[in-house]
Design a protein around this motif. Sequence first.
Motif, mmCIF file in Angstrom:
data_model
loop_
_atom_site.group_PDB
_atom_site.id
_atom_site.type_symbol
_atom_site.label_atom_id
_atom_site.label_comp_id
_atom_site.label_asym_id
_atom_site.label_seq_id
_atom_site.Cartn_x
_atom_site.Cartn_y
_atom_site.Cartn_z
ATOM 1 N N GLY A 152 29.229 29.797 42.803
ATOM 2 C CA GLY A 152 29.510 30.971 42.111
ATOM 3 C C GLY A 152 29.520 32.215 42.834
ATOM 4 O O GLY A 152 29.812 33.027 42.389
ATOM 5 N N THR B 136 32.847 34.282 42.833
ATOM 6 C CA THR B 136 33.364 34.925 41.776
ATOM 7 C C THR B 136 33.087 36.477 41.953
ATOM 8 O O THR B 136 33.763 37.267 41.210
ATOM 9 C CB THR B 136 32.553 34.366 40.308
ATOM 10 O OG1 THR B 136 31.334 34.806 40.587
ATOM 11 C CG2 THR B 136 32.480 32.904 40.066
ATOM 12 N N ASN C 198 34.347 39.618 34.270
ATOM 13 C CA ASN C 198 33.115 38.573 34.372
ATOM 14 C C ASN C 198 33.731 37.241 34.559
ATOM 15 O O ASN C 198 34.979 36.957 34.103
ATOM 16 C CB ASN C 198 32.176 38.776 33.481
ATOM 17 C CG ASN C 198 32.416 38.506 32.102
ATOM 18 O OD1 ASN C 198 33.092 37.620 31.835
ATOM 19 N ND2 ASN C 198 31.718 39.378 31.126
ATOM 20 N N GLN C 199 32.909 36.185 34.810
ATOM 21 C CA GLN C 199 33.338 34.976 35.226
ATOM 22 C C GLN C 199 33.669 34.419 33.755
ATOM 23 O O GLN C 199 34.847 33.537 33.886
ATOM 24 C CB GLN C 199 32.199 33.980 35.700
ATOM 25 C CG GLN C 199 32.588 32.639 36.037
ATOM 26 C CD GLN C 199 31.519 32.028 36.835
ATOM 27 O OE1 GLN C 199 30.402 32.084 36.838
ATOM 28 N NE2 GLN C 199 31.891 30.599 37.377
ATOM 29 N N MET D 147 37.069 35.814 33.082
ATOM 30 C CA MET D 147 37.993 35.103 34.041
ATOM 31 C C MET D 147 38.633 33.919 33.572
ATOM 32 O O MET D 147 39.655 33.265 33.649
ATOM 33 C CB MET D 147 37.380 35.096 35.471
ATOM 34 C CG MET D 147 38.472 34.819 36.568
ATOM 35 S SD MET D 147 39.852 35.955 36.916
ATOM 36 C CE MET D 147 38.864 37.273 37.674
ATOM 37 N N LYS D 148 37.514 32.803 33.280
ATOM 38 C CA LYS D 148 38.019 31.587 32.740
ATOM 39 C C LYS D 148 38.733 31.554 31.379
ATOM 40 O O LYS D 148 39.651 30.898 31.206
ATOM 41 C CB LYS D 148 36.461 30.833 32.467
ATOM 42 C CG LYS D 148 35.786 30.353 33.516
ATOM 43 C CD LYS D 148 34.532 29.633 33.136
ATOM 44 C CE LYS D 148 33.733 29.100 34.353
ATOM 45 N NZ LYS D 148 32.606 28.390 33.917
ATOM 46 N N ASP E 101 37.700 27.923 36.819
ATOM 47 C CA ASP E 101 36.418 28.153 37.306
ATOM 48 C C ASP E 101 35.835 29.450 37.672
ATOM 49 O O ASP E 101 34.815 29.671 38.046
ATOM 50 C CB ASP E 101 36.562 27.433 38.737
ATOM 51 C CG ASP E 101 37.702 28.128 39.599
ATOM 52 O OD1 ASP E 101 38.425 29.074 39.259
ATOM 53 O OD2 ASP E 101 37.930 27.607 40.789
ATOM 54 N N GLY E 102 36.647 30.292 36.916
ATOM 55 C CA GLY E 102 36.219 31.829 36.968
ATOM 56 C C GLY E 102 36.362 32.476 38.301
ATOM 57 O O GLY E 102 35.971 33.518 38.455
ATOM 58 N N ILE E 103 37.122 31.780 39.228
ATOM 59 C CA ILE E 103 37.319 32.454 40.748
ATOM 60 C C ILE E 103 38.640 32.771 40.495
ATOM 61 O O ILE E 103 39.887 32.238 40.398
ATOM 62 C CB ILE E 103 37.153 31.460 41.705
ATOM 63 C CG1 ILE E 103 35.555 30.819 41.499
ATOM 64 C CG2 ILE E 103 37.359 31.889 43.090
ATOM 65 C CD1 ILE E 103 35.330 29.695 42.559
#
Length: 402
Positions: free
Chosen positions: A82, A85, A346-347, A350-351, A368-370
């Motif tokens: 995490g 991120t 935010n994650q 982003m996802k 993955d939210g990255i």
Amino acid sequence: MRTHAVKTRAMRNHARLLLAGLALLLPASGALAQASCGGDFGAWRNAVVEEARAAGVGQAGLNAIASAQNNPEVLKRDRAQGVFTLDFATFARRLISQNRLDVGAAKLKQYASTFDRARSEYGVAPEVITAFWGLETDFGGYQGDFNTLNSIATLAHDCRRPELFRPQLIALARLIDLGVVPRDITGAWAGEIGMVQVLPEDYLTKGRDGDGDGAIKLKTSAPDAIMTAANFLQSLGWRANEPWLIEVQVPAEMEWYDTGLHEALPVSEWKARGVTARNGDLPDNAATHLLIPMGRKGPAFLAYPNFNVFLEWNQSLTYVLTAAYFSTRLGGAPIFTEGNPEPGLNQAQMKQLQAKLNADGFDVGEIDGILGAGTRDAVREEQRRLGMPADAWPTATLLNAL
């Protein structure tokens, strides 16, 4: 601290070559076995033992592979990273503390003669090696406490990236067989060993004796680690006496689509577009990238060809930009100007964005939210399609527009 989720291009290429070489030594059934993964761990491990035997690994190394155990904690770490991120400014502030800067400066003085030798033989700037040393293990203070043999065996057995880790398992067995490292050596959860966190194949082929004691001890000898890192970086294409990263100022308006790693332009062209060095001047070069990791209103850097070597070490832009920037700080550069970037996602957002981009036909990889390279490329294309500044920085405005 390396981003293990995305392995280096150099490692991928090396793995393919090693596997191809091993395949020549094996019968057809063995060649098929080496591509396998998953299933019963014991049966899989026995197949690797036979593969290593055919590759010439001695009995001590074979016994080591035969004793390897599956470690579920390694897979948990592999699936959950995490920290990546975070945006560049937050990530860099978290990793580059004043203490790390002070200790790095002290290490540069303490091992000045070794750094001079590394520069003379391999052309690599001392502050670059020191930055990796500091970020990877806090200058050797924490090198990981995972059993390396078990970690690599677990990742080689797992079907996510077996082609990367199976050759590393055989290389580790060879190191054990040669007596270079003990069977119970420890390191990072993803198999890296020592102060600068190298994988077994790189230990085997790039390891250097920096203190002249006849052994290569990357866990305990700073001179060995420094010379090995220099050799490794040179092998990735480091160009002596050239810059790698310079902070710049950008105009309020320009063609943002050309920024990022996908487009390389001469320094003269960036200057013509209004890009200037924050301090001093910009050395000429025919192929540089303008990096704006948090969009057109955030920090800005001009990346020279040597920056590509950082990307060979690791493919996370946030991590390598932090490492490259850290090395410039060790060389005397000031703290970067953060600017006034638009708030990122935010994650969870982003996802959501990644899922939408995939549904629209882009390949951003895992949801993955990255903010990885695939997501940045897709964002840039969608921004241009929607008539927005195409700076590859995803915001709520873009998400709402989609």
